[in-house]
Design a protein around this motif. Structure first.
Motif, PDB file in Angstrom:
ATOM      1  N   HIS A 300       0.852  -1.198   0.000  1.00 19.76           N
ATOM      2  CA  HIS A 300       0.000   0.000   0.000  1.00 19.76           C
ATOM      3  C   HIS A 300       0.884   1.243   0.000  1.00 19.76           C
ATOM      4  CE1 HIS A 300      -3.306   2.702   0.851  1.00 19.76           C
ATOM      5  NE2 HIS A 300      -2.630   3.195   1.906  1.00 19.76           N
ATOM      6  N   GLN A 301       0.900   1.923  -1.126  1.00 22.80           N
ATOM      7  CA  GLN A 301       1.681   3.143  -1.289  1.00 22.80           C
ATOM      8  C   GLN A 301       3.112   2.938  -0.774  1.00 22.80           C
ATOM      9  OE1 GLN A 301      -0.434   6.349   0.615  1.00 22.80           O
ATOM     10  NE2 GLN A 301      -2.100   6.344  -0.880  1.00 22.80           N
ATOM     11  N   PRO A 302       3.861   1.984  -1.318  1.00 22.61           N
ATOM     12  CA  PRO A 302       5.210   1.695  -0.816  1.00 22.61           C
ATOM     13  C   PRO A 302       6.194   2.802  -1.168  1.00 22.61           C
ATOM     14  CG  PRO A 302       4.798   0.453  -2.809  1.00 22.61           C
ATOM     15  CD  PRO A 302       3.505   1.151  -2.487  1.00 22.61           C
ATOM     16  N   SER A 303       7.197   2.965  -0.282  1.00 27.57           N
ATOM     17  CA  SER A 303       8.271   3.927  -0.543  1.00 27.57           C
ATOM     18  C   SER A 303       9.253   3.320  -1.519  1.00 27.57           C
ATOM     19  CB  SER A 303       8.980   4.304   0.749  1.00 27.57           C
ATOM     20  OG  SER A 303       9.627   3.171   1.305  1.00 27.57           O
ATOM     21  N   ASP A 304      10.146   4.133  -2.028  1.00 30.89           N
ATOM     22  CA  ASP A 304      11.150   3.649  -2.968  1.00 30.89           C
ATOM     23  C   ASP A 304      12.032   2.596  -2.329  1.00 30.89           C
ATOM     24  OD1 ASP A 304      10.097   5.394  -4.812  1.00 30.89           O
ATOM     25  OD2 ASP A 304      11.603   6.975  -4.422  1.00 30.89           O
ATOM     26  N   VAL A 305      12.346   2.772  -1.050  1.00 32.39           N
ATOM     27  CA  VAL A 305      13.229   1.816  -0.375  1.00 32.39           C
ATOM     28  C   VAL A 305      12.548   0.462  -0.263  1.00 32.39           C
ATOM     29  CG1 VAL A 305      14.418   1.328   1.797  1.00 32.39           C
ATOM     30  CG2 VAL A 305      14.399   3.647   0.885  1.00 32.39           C
ATOM     31  N   VAL A 306      11.241   0.459   0.093  1.00 26.37           N
ATOM     32  CA  VAL A 306      10.520  -0.811   0.211  1.00 26.37           C
ATOM     33  C   VAL A 306      10.443  -1.514  -1.136  1.00 26.37           C
ATOM     34  CG1 VAL A 306       8.279  -1.836   0.773  1.00 26.37           C
ATOM     35  CG2 VAL A 306       9.226  -0.043   2.226  1.00 26.37           C
ATOM     36  N   GLN A 307      10.166  -0.788  -2.196  1.00 26.43           N
ATOM     37  CA  GLN A 307      10.086  -1.393  -3.523  1.00 26.43           C
ATOM     38  C   GLN A 307      11.432  -1.920  -3.987  1.00 26.43           C
ATOM     39  OE1 GLN A 307       8.141   1.117  -6.407  1.00 26.43           O
ATOM     40  NE2 GLN A 307       6.543   1.761  -4.961  1.00 26.43           N
ATOM     41  N   ARG A 308      12.525  -1.275  -3.525  1.00 29.57           N
ATOM     42  CA  ARG A 308      13.860  -1.704  -3.962  1.00 29.57           C
ATOM     43  C   ARG A 308      14.340  -2.919  -3.187  1.00 29.57           C
ATOM     44  NH1 ARG A 308      18.790  -0.109  -1.985  1.00 29.57           N
ATOM     45  NH2 ARG A 308      17.813   1.609  -0.834  1.00 29.57           N
ATOM     46  N   LEU A 309      13.970  -3.043  -1.936  1.00 23.23           N
ATOM     47  CA  LEU A 309      14.550  -4.081  -1.093  1.00 23.23           C
ATOM     48  C   LEU A 309      13.646  -5.304  -0.925  1.00 23.23           C
ATOM     49  CD1 LEU A 309      16.131  -1.943   1.781  1.00 23.23           C
ATOM     50  CD2 LEU A 309      17.241  -2.851  -0.268  1.00 23.23           C
ATOM     51  N   LEU A 332      15.247   0.396   9.703  1.00 22.90           N
ATOM     52  CA  LEU A 332      13.875   0.004   9.974  1.00 22.90           C
ATOM     53  C   LEU A 332      13.025   0.238   8.733  1.00 22.90           C
ATOM     54  CD1 LEU A 332      12.004  -0.912  12.366  1.00 22.90           C
ATOM     55  CD2 LEU A 332      11.398   1.502  12.616  1.00 22.90           C
ATOM     56  N   LEU A 333      12.197  -0.772   8.395  1.00 24.86           N
ATOM     57  CA  LEU A 333      11.267  -0.674   7.279  1.00 24.86           C
ATOM     58  C   LEU A 333       9.855  -0.742   7.842  1.00 24.86           C
ATOM     59  CD1 LEU A 333      13.040  -3.094   4.762  1.00 24.86           C
ATOM     60  CD2 LEU A 333      12.919  -0.610   4.585  1.00 24.86           C
ATOM     61  N   ARG A 334       9.053   0.252   7.541  1.00 26.68           N
ATOM     62  CA  ARG A 334       7.683   0.299   8.022  1.00 26.68           C
ATOM     63  C   ARG A 334       6.774   0.637   6.824  1.00 26.68           C
ATOM     64  NH1 ARG A 334       6.654   4.291  12.815  1.00 26.68           N
ATOM     65  NH2 ARG A 334       7.988   2.764  13.860  1.00 26.68           N
ATOM     66  N   PHE A 335       5.790  -0.265   6.559  1.00 30.02           N
ATOM     67  CA  PHE A 335       4.944  -0.090   5.385  1.00 30.02           C
ATOM     68  C   PHE A 335       3.623  -0.816   5.643  1.00 30.02           C
ATOM     69  CE2 PHE A 335       7.828  -3.626   4.867  1.00 30.02           C
ATOM     70  CZ  PHE A 335       7.009  -4.675   4.518  1.00 30.02           C
ATOM     71  N   TYR A 336       2.648  -0.649   4.689  1.00 23.64           N
ATOM     72  CA  TYR A 336       1.339  -1.288   4.781  1.00 23.64           C
ATOM     73  C   TYR A 336       1.186  -2.296   3.641  1.00 23.64           C
ATOM     74  CZ  TYR A 336      -0.220   2.126   8.224  1.00 23.64           C
ATOM     75  OH  TYR A 336      -0.360   2.882   9.345  1.00 23.64           O
ATOM     76  N   VAL A 337       0.483  -3.393   3.918  1.00 28.56           N
ATOM     77  CA  VAL A 337       0.139  -4.416   2.926  1.00 28.56           C
ATOM     78  C   VAL A 337      -1.380  -4.451   2.818  1.00 28.56           C
ATOM     79  CG1 VAL A 337       0.166  -6.860   2.355  1.00 28.56           C
ATOM     80  CG2 VAL A 337       2.201  -5.769   3.316  1.00 28.56           C
ATOM     81  N   THR A 338      -1.881  -4.436   1.576  1.00 32.83           N
ATOM     82  CA  THR A 338      -3.326  -4.453   1.323  1.00 32.83           C
ATOM     83  C   THR A 338      -3.738  -5.848   0.864  1.00 32.83           C
ATOM     84  OG1 THR A 338      -3.314  -2.131   0.704  1.00 32.83           O
ATOM     85  CG2 THR A 338      -5.198  -3.447  -0.013  1.00 32.83           C
ATOM     86  N   ALA A 339      -4.817  -6.332   1.436  1.00 31.56           N
ATOM     87  CA  ALA A 339      -5.420  -7.599   0.990  1.00 31.56           C
ATOM     88  C   ALA A 339      -6.736  -7.259   0.292  1.00 31.56           C
ATOM     89  CB  ALA A 339      -5.655  -8.530   2.175  1.00 31.56           C
ATOM     90  N   ARG A 340      -6.847  -7.664  -0.984  1.00 33.88           N
ATOM     91  CA  ARG A 340      -8.037  -7.331  -1.791  1.00 33.88           C
ATOM     92  C   ARG A 340      -8.596  -8.622  -2.396  1.00 33.88           C
ATOM     93  NH1 ARG A 340      -9.051  -2.400  -4.038  1.00 33.88           N
ATOM     94  NH2 ARG A 340      -6.873  -1.835  -3.646  1.00 33.88           N
ATOM     95  N   ASP A 341      -9.931  -8.789  -2.254  1.00 34.95           N
ATOM     96  CA  ASP A 341     -10.523  -9.996  -2.868  1.00 34.95           C
ATOM     97  C   ASP A 341     -10.734  -9.767  -4.364  1.00 34.95           C
ATOM     98  OD1 ASP A 341     -12.870  -8.532  -3.209  1.00 34.95           O
ATOM     99  OD2 ASP A 341     -13.752  -9.242  -1.332  1.00 34.95           O
ATOM    100  N   LYS A 342     -11.131 -10.845  -5.058  1.00 39.96           N
ATOM    101  CA  LYS A 342     -11.255 -10.793  -6.517  1.00 39.96           C
ATOM    102  C   LYS A 342     -12.715 -10.797  -6.972  1.00 39.96           C
ATOM    103  CE  LYS A 342      -6.826 -13.091  -7.322  1.00 39.96           C
ATOM    104  NZ  LYS A 342      -6.134 -14.243  -7.992  1.00 39.96           N
TER     105      LYS A 342
END
Length: 1033
Positions: A300-309, A332-342
């Motif tokens: 969910h709206q990841p930062s550049d560092v999260v997308q790179r690592l 430290l890496l802090r981010f959100y993960v989204t769970a979406r149904d289909k």
């Protein structure tokens, strides 16, 4: 302010002429400056123009703004320091909080810190520099506009969604922080969505989450999409804002939202982990069926560092390593993960994931060597003079390790045997970055060693440990390093006062181990305010002379420095101390501390008692100041102790005789010739309570007639007394201490006036004897006692009987009350107790037998008639004699001496002697009375008294053998011995003046005192109306 900042140091407010936008936004605030363990914290807003003052180290550190060199060691290119004042300014490179490297990876709420180091060198004291570490907290300004992740935001909502349902909208971001960050969202639904949609903002994980509220019924067949406008605004002043298009799609129903198994996920990841390494797995569940329960995971709206690592498996939720993870870059890496149904109308939820990067010892320590203060480095070489003091820093060594924990704990040492060591330059407890001064440990000598190669080794505490080395070359510069030396370095000389200006005092000599011009010396006197230019020296020869006359009494010791400077470059000098001791001459008189002395002493002080002390000084010294004191005129009354100045009395003072003494003291010193001075002394004698009051009225033997009809408050009598003392010792206090059991009388405590206190009753008729105590107010008080006789009756029908009663009262103990009619008292106390009656009868029988025997002998002696010189029977009130066996043994040598009487017994005996009177007996039935030599005419109303007074028997004088009262009646001692007890037939009262001891002696006795004193009266002949008792009578 951080926790390390404890003491506020400086607060400044600065206004800068910025653009209109910046002027409204800020007043440059240097909020605080604090110093803790050599550390300073400033606060300054970002994006300040060049040359903006941040702080002044000179004032903040309490240092002068001159004589010091300030040098910026760390902080470029954002900062510069004024070398003289220590003022810190911004430079052409702006401080941008959002682009500053040190603030790239901080989280919201954490301060943005820019560190700096400044060295301070004292140019006057030639000391080594000291390092000041500081921090600048870069405060955020509202220079960034909040932005949505896309200009068009999409949101899918199932049809038939119940009213009040909430749907999350993508959040906007703002590079600013705090109040300048995202503050509010605003939704503009337009005409189509009016009444169908609303907006609320929820606080979620310290972030403001916009949520769309369904407020009306949605029908996909009626309308399948809506375009709304959403606006985001920050909290700056003025605020910044931006907008985005929110496109809402109406989908078929999908009932359930995916739900994560945990509210948040946490994991640890070792740095340098391999690509593909699994970190953790997030898992969500959906209660729907079919495609509606199939879940897809996304960042969910990841930062550049999260997308790179990191990589996220969309179907399993496994998060794995995608790139090289370096803890030194990301901790430290802090981010959100989204769970979406289909489902056709997908629903989603999100969860917070926190990954902590664990350290691995993959970095060796880094050693950085740079110049410090005035010592500059070029090409790894430092040049220092050989006269550099021990402990002078020649370099600043910074050792750091990018690892953490034990892997970042570094030990740093200097290798080899060189005269240098490392000393901590900062007391800050920072194990990851340590700073040391590389300083000298021994003096450097260019003639011995010209240069040194210094190698520094740093080792961390990892396993295995990593190490690194760095080196510095130090070149020693030759200087004029030998200063002139005085031998000795202390010159002492004795010099007489009252000299002539220009007199020679002494010569000083110095030597220099150098040669040539470095050994040529110039002498001088170092200016000292205490000597005030009194001494001068020849700059070539070192001869010291005095410029003016010296006075030892003004100052007896002068100490100053002389210097010898060589002509080297730079010039060196040596110093020596010259001490001039000024010798004394007798040029001062002795001086008393006061122009006159006055002392006060108590009278009755014993001889040789100190009465005062004087102080005399002589400004001279030795024998010239030895002073002898003497009294003038020397009449023998006073002496003075030399040495202490104590005046002693040779006499005992009596204020009543002489109250003031005046004399002079002479002081003579021991000089040659001697000098002297005088001072007057006055001795004032203070009163002491050494005189007891004495009664002047009434006499103890007088009485006053008081009629029973007298009303209360009637004046009865007045006791008068005097005291020879002064002040409080003279003030008198009157009180009745005895003889007033009925409280019939009262006395004025101030003037001694006795008045009737209550009505007179039947029991009060008769003689009353009041014991009046007269005390002064001295400390301790003294007192006298008077007897006041008051006879209560209608008339004086029988004056003789009253006189007899008064006479008997004089021998009655004072603790026995004489107050009124004794028969009336006894009548109320009769008892019929059997044992008491039997005892009384037995006592009467014994008395009768004794009386008959005594009467027999008295009658036998009476038959022979009166014979002049014959010893008569003893007085009834004479003291009892010892056993008959002791008669005639008065002169016997073996007789034991009588025991010494106590002071109270002596006073009591003396009192009883003053009260004594002799009773005579004409016939058996005569009443006891006082026989007085009164010369009344035959026509006197009391003829019996007249006849008795003209009896052929001689007048009887008071004898010194009068009996003394018993010890239990010691209160009698208070009565004054000179106050005799006499009676009179006067209706009012008779004092002791008319019938005193002198009036008794008017008729010379025919018989000796012994004969007259032995007369006594037979107790059987006493008047039956007079009864003696211990009770009130």
């Amino acid at each position: 302010m951080s926790n390390t900042t404890r003491l506020p140091v400086v607060c400044r407010l600065l206004k800068m002429g910025l653009s209109s936008r910046s002027m409204l936004l800020l007043t440059i605030l240097l909020v605080s400056c604090a110093r803790t363990l050599g550390r300073i914290l400033y606060k300054v807003p970002e994006e300040q123009p060049p040359n903006t003052l941040i702080g002044s180290l000179a004032s903040d550190q309490g240092l002068p703004d001159s004589g010091h060199l300030y040098k910026l060691e760390v902080g470029a290119p954002y900062l510069r320091v004024d070398g003289k004042t220590g003022d810190i300014f911004t430079t052409e490179t702006p401080i941008d909080r959002e682009t500053l490297k040190e603030c790239q990876n901080i989280f919201k709420g954490d301060p943005c810190i820019l560190e700096f180091e400044v060295s301070i060198t004292d140019l006057n004291l030639n000391q080594g520099p000291r390092l000041i570490e500081g921090k600048i907290e870069v405060l955020d300004i509202n220079d960034n506009t909040p932005q949505f992740p896309s200009p068009i935001l999409t949101l899918s909502i199932p049809e038939n969604t119940h009213l009040g349902a909430l749907f999350s909208i993508s959040m906007a971001t703002d590079k600013d922080s705090g109040r300048n960050g995202v503050a509010n969202y605003e939704l503009t639904p337009g005409t189509e969505g009016q009444g169908l949609f609303g907006l609320q903002v929820a606080e979620e994980q310290e972030e403001k989450q916009p949520q769309l509220i369904v407020m009306g019924n949605l029908d996909r067949e009626v309308k399948d999409s809506y375009d709304l406008n959403i606006k985001v605004e920050d909290g700056g002043n003025p605020p910044r804002y931006s907008s985005a298009l929110l496109r809402i799609s109406i989908l078929d129903a999908n009932d359930n939202t995916p739900k994560f198994e945990k509210s948040q996920y946490e994991a640890e990841l070792s740095e340098n982990s391999a690509v593909g390494h699994s970190v953790l797995q997030v898992r969500a569940n959906d209660s729907d069926m079919g495609p509606n329960s199939e879940i897809e995971y996304t960042f969910h709206q990841p930062s550049d560092v999260v997308q790179r690592l990191l990589r996220l498996d969309h179907s399993t939720g496994v998060i794995s390593v995608k790139g090289l993870v370096d803890r030194e870059e990301i901790t430290l890496l802090r981010f959100y993960v989204t769970a979406r149904d289909k489902g056709p109308t997908p629903r989603s939820s999100k969860v917070l994931v926190t990954i902590t990067v664990k350290d691995y010892n993959d970095n060796a320590p880094t050693i950085e060597i740079r110049g410090i203060g005035l010592v500059t480095h070029q090409g790894g070489i430092a040049n220092i003079s050989e006269d550099t003091p021990i402990g002078t820093p020649v370099a600043l060594v910074q050792v750091s390790d990018r690892d953490e924990g034990e892997n970042a704990v570094v030990t740093c040492v200097v290798a080899g045997d060189v005269p240098f060591q490392l000393k901590p330059a900062s007391e800050s407890p920072n194990d990851k970055k340590k700073k040391y001064f590389l300083q000298t440990t021994t003096p450097l000598d260019y003639e011995m060693v010209k240069d040194y190669r210094i190698e520094i080794v740093a080792v961390d505490s990892g396993n295995p440990a990593l190490s690194s080395t760095n080196s510095l070359k130090v070149q020693v510069v030759d200087v004029n390093d030998n200063a002139p030396v005085f031998s000795p370095n202390l010159f002492e000389v004795d010099f007489h006062e009252n000299n002539q200006p220009g007199d020679r005092v002494l010569d000083v000599v110095a030597t220099d181990a150098d040669s040539g011009t470095n050994a040529e010396l110039v002498y001088s006197v170092i200016l000292d305010p205490t000597t005030k230019g009194l001494f001068d020296i020849n700059q070539n020869t070192g001869e010291v002379r005095v410029r003016s006359e010296l006075d030892r009494e003004h100052r007896e010791r002068y100490e100053f420095l002389v210097a010898a400077a060589d002509k080297g470059s730079p010039s060196l000098r040596g110093t020596a101390t010259v001490v001039v001791k000024v010798l004394d001459r007798n040029d001062n008189d002795p001086k008393f501390m006061l122009s006159g002395y006055s002392f006060s002493v108590l009278e009755n002080m014993p001889s040789l008692s100190p009465v005062g002390m004087v102080t005399v000084i002589d400004a001279d010294k030795g024998e010239n100041a030895r002073v002898k004191l003497s009294v003038e005129p020397d009449n023998g009354k006073f002496v003075i102790q030399n040495g202490t100045g104590t005046i002693l009395s040779s006499i005992s003072f009596d204020r009543e005789k002489e109250s003031t003494y005046t004399f002079r003291l002479k002081a003579v010193d021991g000089g040659d010739p001697p000098r002297s001075s005088y001072v007057g002394v006055t001795i004032n004698v203070l009163d002491e309570n050494d005189n007891a009051p004495y009664i002047t009225h009434p006499s103890n033997s007088s009485y006053t007639l008081l009629k029973p009809v007298s009303s209360p408050d009637t004046r009865v009598e007045k006791v008068e007394a005097e005291d020879l003392d002064t002040g409080l010792n003279k003030e008198l206090f009157y009180s009745i201490t005895g003889g007033n059991p009925h409280e019939l009388f009262r006395i004025s405590s101030s003037d001694g006036e006795i008045t009737l206190a209550k009505e007179i009753l039947r029991k009060h008729i008769g003689l009353h004897r009041l014991v009046v105590k007269v005390s002064d107010k001295g400390k301790p008080p003294r007192h006298a006692t008077a007897l006041v006789h008051i006879y209560i009756n209608e008339t004086l029908n029988n004056i003789t009987q009253v006189e007899a009663l008064v006479g008997h009262s004089l021998y009655t103990p004072l603790d026995t009350d004489i107050a009124g009619d004794p028969d009336y008292i006894r009548s109320t106390q009769r008892s019929n107790i059997l044992y008491g009656s039997l005892a009384g009868i037995a006592g009467v029988i014994v008395v009768i037998v004794v009386v008959m025997v005594i009467r027999y002998y008295l009658l036998k002696e009476a038959k022979s008639g009166y014979q002049a010189g014959k010893k008569e029977t003893k007085d009834l009130y004479a003291p009892k004699q010892g056993p008959k066996s002791n008669k005639g043994k008065k002169g016997k040598k073996g007789k034991a001496p009588k025991p010494a009487k106590s002071l109270e017994e002596d006073e009591e005996a003396s009192l009883q002697k003053s009260l004594k009177f002799n009773l005579i007996n004409d016939t058996v039935n005569d009443s006891p009375r006082i026989h007085l030599p009164l010369n009344y005419q035959p026509g006197s109303p009391d003829l019996g008294r007249h006849y008795r007074s003209n009896s052929p028997l001689p007048s009887i004088q008071l004898q010194p053998q009068s009996p003394s009262a018993s010890k239990k009646h010691q209160v009698v001692q208070d009565l004054p011995a000179a106050n005799t007890f006499v009676g009179t037939g006067d209706n009012n009262s008779t004092g002791s003046d008319q019938y005193s001891d002198y009036s008794y002696k008017a008729n010379p006795p025919k018989y000796s005192n012994k004969q007259v004193g032995d007369l006594f009266l037979n107790t059987a002949g006493l008047d039956r109306n007079i009864a003696w008792t211990d009770e009130v009578w």
